[in-house]
Write an enzyme that holds these catalytic residues in place. Structure first.
Site, short mmCIF file in Angstrom:
data_model
loop_
_atom_site.label_atom_id
_atom_site.label_comp_id
_atom_site.label_asym_id
_atom_site.label_seq_id
_atom_site.Cartn_x
_atom_site.Cartn_y
_atom_site.Cartn_z
N HIS A 1 0.73 -1.09 0.08
CA HIS A 1 0.19 -0.15 0.07
C HIS A 1 0.72 1.43 -0.13
CE1 HIS A 1 -3.36 2.84 0.73
NE2 HIS A 1 -2.72 3.15 1.80
N LYS B 1 -0.07 10.73 0.88
CA LYS B 1 0.65 10.24 -0.08
C LYS B 1 0.35 10.57 -1.43
CE LYS B 1 -0.04 5.86 1.15
NZ LYS B 1 -0.94 6.32 2.92
N ASP C 1 -2.03 3.91 -4.54
CA ASP C 1 -2.60 3.13 -3.74
C ASP C 1 -2.22 2.01 -3.34
OD1 ASP C 1 -4.80 3.02 -1.80
OD2 ASP C 1 -5.74 1.58 -3.37
N ARG D 1 18.49 14.22 12.33
CA ARG D 1 19.01 15.50 11.78
C ARG D 1 20.08 15.50 11.08
NH1 ARG D 1 17.59 19.75 16.58
NH2 ARG D 1 17.75 21.15 14.79
#
Length: 311
Positions: A138, A159, A177, A243
């Site tokens: 998915h 998304k 999808d 980071r």
């Protein structure tokens, strides 16, 4: 795993069917091809009957030297109830003993004008593609600067909207999808869209849109090798996000591990630009340019130089 039959092989390569038509729907379960030279010499102890049998000039020249009884016996042993097909290369004449045995056992015999080695290579490549392990994920698959980026995350995280923005920026949509993935090699995953939803994108509030119709044929791709995974997740105040980018997470799909970046989502962040830069940065790393490592070295040198100055 996809199913391939002898009929599919005949249609793909336009082979000439000589005999054994009743068996053209036999399944082909392996991409391995057998050239049964030792079997034609009479040794059937390890005969791989489930493979495609390919007879070339060498095998048929030897077969020609056998007696009539030996020819009949060897061909009867060659044609089993699980042999998917016997192929004659170089357009050579099919031995009548093979035609007789194949009709009796319903083993398809086909001819090709191609040379044996080239024919073997073409068939193997076709079967490895068709019989490769497959799965479905998915997510959204987009081609960004030549990098196949699989965008995953919980439903509603954004998304498809991010994919739409990427398409507007000139990148190409592969699947939305549901992404069908097949492993074509040990480290090669290729993604594509199910036929039903090919070229389509679902945007909440708008519904289904056809990307090719709206943005043109240059905005889509039918398939793409996947090399990077971007995981979108809602921003978690308690979670510590990377980071510097010194460590790479991995995600395993079938038997292949892919680099995975986790990108937190919150209002004000331009996800399309972030993913675009992630794809470019991934390419740079593969070319030997690592900004995070370079910064760490410079920082270490600066600290070391500062300590020397204090002394």
């Amino acid at each position: 795993m996809a199913k391939v039959s002898t009929k599919d092989l005949i249609e793909k390569f336009k082979f000439e069917l000589v005999s054994g038509e009743e068996g053209i729907n036999r399944p082909i379960t392996t991409s391995d091809i057998s050239r049964p030279g030792i079997e034609l010499a009479g040794f059937f102890d390890y005969y791989p009957a489930e493979r495609i049998q390919l007879l070339g000039k060498t095998e048929l020249t030897f077969f020609d030297k056998l007696s009539r009884d030996e020819k009949m016996y060897r061909m009867e042993k060659l044609c089993t109830d699980i042999t998917p097909v016997i192929i004659i290369s170089r357009g050579m004449d099919v031995p009548p003993e093979l035609i007789e045995a194949s009709e009796r056992e319903s083993v398809p015999v086909i001819k090709s004008p191609s040379k044996t080695t080239r024919l073997s290579s073409r068939i193997t490549n076709f079967l490895e593609s068709k019989l490769a392990p497959t799965t479905a994920v998915h997510g959204v698959l987009v081609d960004i600067y030549g990098v196949g980026v699989l965008i995953i995350g919980k439903s509603g995280v954004g998304k498809s909207e991010t994919a739409l923005e990427l398409v507007k920026r000139g990148h190409r949509l592969v699947a939305d999808d549901c992404v069908e993935i097949r492993q074509e090699d040990e480290d090669t995953l290729v993604g594509s869209a199910p036929e039903l939803i090919e070229h389509l994108l679902e945007i909440r509030g708008l519904g289904i849109i056809n990307v090719m119709t709206l943005f043109g044929a240059g905005a889509i791709r039918n398939f793409k090798r996947i090399t990077l995974v971007i995981n979108l997740e809602l921003w978690d105040q308690t979670k510590q996000y990377d980071r510097l980018g010194l460590e790479e997470d991995k995600m395993k799909i079938i038997d292949t591990e892919l680099t995975k970046y986790t990108v937190p989502v919150r209002p004000g962040r331009n996800l399309a630009v972030i993913i675009e830069v992630a794809a470019m940065n991934y390419r740079l790393k593969r070319m030997g340019v690592n900004a995070a490592e370079d910064f760490t070295k410079r920082l270490s040198n600066a600290i070391e130089y500062g300590e020397h100055e204090d002394i």
